[in-house]
Structure formats: structure tokens, C-alpha cells
Design a protein around this motif. Structure first.
Motif, PDB file in Angstrom:
ATOM      1  N   PRO A 134      40.909  33.916 -25.817  1.00 25.41           N
ATOM      2  CA  PRO A 134      40.378  34.316 -24.502  1.00 25.41           C
ATOM      3  C   PRO A 134      39.593  33.192 -23.816  1.00 25.41           C
ATOM      4  N   SER A 135      38.815  32.452 -24.576  1.00 33.21           N
ATOM      5  CA  SER A 135      38.060  31.334 -24.020  1.00 33.21           C
ATOM      6  C   SER A 135      39.000  30.251 -23.513  1.00 33.21           C
ATOM      7  N   ASN A 136      40.002  29.931 -24.289  1.00 37.49           N
ATOM      8  CA  ASN A 136      40.978  28.921 -23.904  1.00 37.49           C
ATOM      9  C   ASN A 136      41.708  29.320 -22.634  1.00 37.49           C
ATOM     10  N   VAL A 137      42.112  30.582 -22.544  1.00 28.62           N
ATOM     11  CA  VAL A 137      42.832  31.059 -21.356  1.00 28.62           C
ATOM     12  C   VAL A 137      41.957  30.920 -20.113  1.00 28.62           C
ATOM     13  N   MET A 138      40.690  31.342 -20.224  1.00 35.75           N
ATOM     14  CA  MET A 138      39.801  31.264 -19.066  1.00 35.75           C
ATOM     15  C   MET A 138      39.597  29.823 -18.612  1.00 35.75           C
ATOM     16  N   LEU A 139      39.278  28.932 -19.550  1.00 28.93           N
ATOM     17  CA  LEU A 139      39.002  27.548 -19.186  1.00 28.93           C
ATOM     18  C   LEU A 139      40.242  26.833 -18.643  1.00 28.93           C
ATOM     19  N   HIS A 148      28.748  33.698 -21.397  1.00 30.45           N
ATOM     20  CA  HIS A 148      29.828  34.643 -21.713  1.00 30.45           C
ATOM     21  C   HIS A 148      30.959  33.947 -22.480  1.00 30.45           C
ATOM     22  N   ASN A 149      31.317  32.761 -22.044  1.00 32.00           N
ATOM     23  CA  ASN A 149      32.362  32.010 -22.729  1.00 32.00           C
ATOM     24  C   ASN A 149      31.931  31.664 -24.154  1.00 32.00           C
ATOM     25  N   SER A 150      30.709  31.202 -24.285  1.00 32.68           N
ATOM     26  CA  SER A 150      30.232  30.779 -25.595  1.00 32.68           C
ATOM     27  C   SER A 150      30.063  31.940 -26.566  1.00 32.68           C
ATOM     28  N   ILE A 151      29.536  33.051 -26.077  1.00 28.22           N
ATOM     29  CA  ILE A 151      29.222  34.173 -26.967  1.00 28.22           C
ATOM     30  C   ILE A 151      30.377  35.165 -27.055  1.00 28.22           C
ATOM     31  N   ALA A 152      30.759  35.757 -25.939  1.00 28.81           N
ATOM     32  CA  ALA A 152      31.738  36.848 -25.960  1.00 28.81           C
ATOM     33  C   ALA A 152      33.169  36.358 -26.174  1.00 28.81           C
ATOM     34  N   LEU A 153      33.583  35.356 -25.422  1.00 28.27           N
ATOM     35  CA  LEU A 153      34.983  34.923 -25.511  1.00 28.27           C
ATOM     36  C   LEU A 153      35.278  34.138 -26.791  1.00 28.27           C
ATOM     37  N   ASN A 154      34.262  33.554 -27.385  1.00 33.16           N
ATOM     38  CA  ASN A 154      34.447  32.829 -28.650  1.00 33.16           C
ATOM     39  C   ASN A 154      33.943  33.625 -29.849  1.00 33.16           C
ATOM     40  N   PHE A 155      33.543  34.853 -29.607  1.00 31.63           N
ATOM     41  CA  PHE A 155      33.094  35.767 -30.677  1.00 31.63           C
ATOM     42  C   PHE A 155      31.996  35.146 -31.535  1.00 31.63           C
ATOM     43  N   ARG A 156      30.983  34.569 -30.883  1.00 31.86           N
ATOM     44  CA  ARG A 156      29.865  33.942 -31.596  1.00 31.86           C
ATOM     45  C   ARG A 156      28.569  34.720 -31.318  1.00 31.86           C
ATOM     46  N   TYR A 157      28.574  35.987 -31.628  1.00 32.39           N
ATOM     47  CA  TYR A 157      27.420  36.839 -31.351  1.00 32.39           C
ATOM     48  C   TYR A 157      26.207  36.453 -32.196  1.00 32.39           C
ATOM     49  N   ASP A 158      26.418  35.696 -33.244  1.00 31.21           N
ATOM     50  CA  ASP A 158      25.299  35.227 -34.062  1.00 31.21           C
ATOM     51  C   ASP A 158      24.454  34.188 -33.330  1.00 31.21           C
ATOM     52  N   ARG A 159      24.949  33.642 -32.232  1.00 26.44           N
ATOM     53  CA  ARG A 159      24.219  32.611 -31.489  1.00 26.44           C
ATOM     54  C   ARG A 159      23.331  33.170 -30.376  1.00 26.44           C
ATOM     55  N   ILE A 160      23.297  34.473 -30.201  1.00 22.41           N
ATOM     56  CA  ILE A 160      22.512  35.054 -29.106  1.00 22.41           C
ATOM     57  C   ILE A 160      21.041  34.674 -29.199  1.00 22.41           C
ATOM     58  N   PHE A 161      20.496  34.601 -30.393  1.00 22.52           N
ATOM     59  CA  PHE A 161      19.087  34.264 -30.571  1.00 22.52           C
ATOM     60  C   PHE A 161      18.908  32.872 -31.167  1.00 22.52           C
ATOM     61  N   SER A 162      19.868  32.004 -30.933  1.00 20.10           N
ATOM     62  CA  SER A 162      19.805  30.648 -31.488  1.00 20.10           C
ATOM     63  C   SER A 162      19.246  29.674 -30.449  1.00 20.10           C
ATOM     64  N   THR A 163      19.182  28.425 -30.822  1.00 21.67           N
ATOM     65  CA  THR A 163      18.749  27.372 -29.899  1.00 21.67           C
ATOM     66  C   THR A 163      19.947  26.695 -29.238  1.00 21.67           C
ATOM     67  N   TYR A 164      21.102  27.297 -29.326  1.00 25.86           N
ATOM     68  CA  TYR A 164      22.328  26.773 -28.744  1.00 25.86           C
ATOM     69  C   TYR A 164      22.156  26.658 -27.226  1.00 25.86           C
ATOM     70  N   MET A 165      22.459  25.517 -26.639  1.00 21.78           N
ATOM     71  CA  MET A 165      22.185  25.268 -25.226  1.00 21.78           C
ATOM     72  C   MET A 165      22.981  26.171 -24.301  1.00 21.78           C
TER      73      MET A 165
END
Length: 185
Positions: free
Chosen positions: A64-69, A114-131
Motif C-alpha cells: 500500500p505504501s509503495n502504491v501511494m508513493l 500515515h504512510n510510515s505507520i498505517a501503510l507500512n504496518f509499523r504501529y510499534d513506532r507510534i510512541f517512538s522517536t521516529y521522525m
């Protein structure tokens, strides 16, 4: 930092002024968000003009992320997004038109999140220091810090403007903090 020295009493009180620290945090967020947007926007735009990018644009780890970008790139919207990032970043770093820049940046910040979290399925990064996550968080915090500039737009029934309102255009270049200081002298 506010320091109180009571030599007559013999006590010294060091008190950290929370308003001052809060203002420093907001200034840091404004400059950090602006600098990140400048680097991100200029990296892509350098490649448009034939120069190597500062860092390669990832096209997403998941489909999904690839398609959007790829769709954004193919229809030319990615160039517009990156131009917006660059202009907004310059406004934030140089502290000009900040409320407008923050409002313009919000959709871009949300799509990065949205791309980083939802479309790449990285919900563990919601409370991270990821830019990519903090891009949205800083934008929302800064929007709230500038709430007084948005409140006039949020009237339930706002009257239509008049032609005389164009006379107020020069006031956008005035500094409200300097004008407030002139009234107290």
C-alpha cells in the motif's frame, strides 16, 4: 530561568520558569520540523534538477505504501508535496508566516505519518522517536501553540469581508510583539 536571591534573609531560590522552558521547546520543535522539511524537500528537488539527492526517497516497504508513493510520483504530485515541504520548512526556520506554514504542513505531516505507520504496518513506532511520527506530533503541538491565530477562522457564522479589508494587507508584515512594547513605553 528565574533566579531569586534573598541575601537579606540568607536563602537562595532557583526556580525554573516553565513558561520559558516551554517556549524553548516550541522554538526547538519549530526549527527541527522546519529543518527536517527543508532537507526532505530539497533532497527530492535536487534530483529533479539532475543532482544527486541528499538521501534516496524510500518507496515504502509494504505494497500500500509503495502504491501511494509511486502514484504520487507518476502524476507529478510528489514534486508539489516536496516543494511545499521546502517552502514550509524555510518559513518555519526563518520564523515567517508560521501559522500559515503550520496549517499548510498539516496534510503533508499527516501523510508522512500515515504512510510510515498505517501503510507500512509499523504501529510499534507510534510512541517512538521516529521522525516521520514526530513530524505530525510537532506540527500539532505547534498548531496548538499558535491557536490564537486560528480562532478568528473558526467563527460559526463569519460575515463576508469587504473591499476595505485589502487596506489591512500591510499589517501582515508588522511584528505584534514590537507593537505591544511600544504601547507600554
Amino acid at each position: 530561568m528565574a533566579v531569586t536571591n534573598r541575601a537579606a534573609i540568607g536563602t537562595t531560590t532557583n526556580k525554573l520558569d516553565l513558561w520559558f522552558v516551554g517556549k524553548l521547546v516550541l522554538i526547538f520543535f519549530r526549527i527541527m520540523l522546519g529543518a527536517w522539511m527543508i532537507v526532505s524537500g530539497s533532497s527530492h528537488l535536487l534530483s529533479v534538477f539532475g543532482y544527486p539527492p541528499i538521501f534516496p526517497q524510500p518507496l515504502g516497504n509494504m505494497h500500500p505504501s509503495n502504491v501511494m508513493l509511486v502514484a504520487l510520483i507518476e502524476v507529478g504530485l510528489f514534486d508539489i508535496v516536496k516543494t511545499i515541504e521546502l517552502v514550509v520548512g524555510l518559513c518555519l526556520v526563518f520564523n515567517v508566516f508560521v501559522p500559515l506554514a503550520l496549517a499548510v504542513a498539516l496534510p503533508v505531516s499527516y501523510m508522512v505519518f500515515h504512510n510510515s505507520i498505517a501503510l507500512n504496518f509499523r504501529y510499534d513506532r507510534i510512541f517512538s522517536t521516529y521522525m516521520a511520527v514526530w513530524c505530525l506530533y510537532m506540527n500539532v503541538i505547534l498548531l496548538l501553540a499558535h491557536l490564537r491565530y486560528y480562532l478568528p477562522m473558526l467563527k460559526m457564522r463569519a460575515p463576508m469581508g469587504k473591499l476595505e479589508d485589502f487596506k489591512m494587507l500591510p499589517s501582515i508584515f508588522s511584528d505584534p510583539e514590537q507593537e505591544a512594547g511600544k504601547g507600554t513605553r
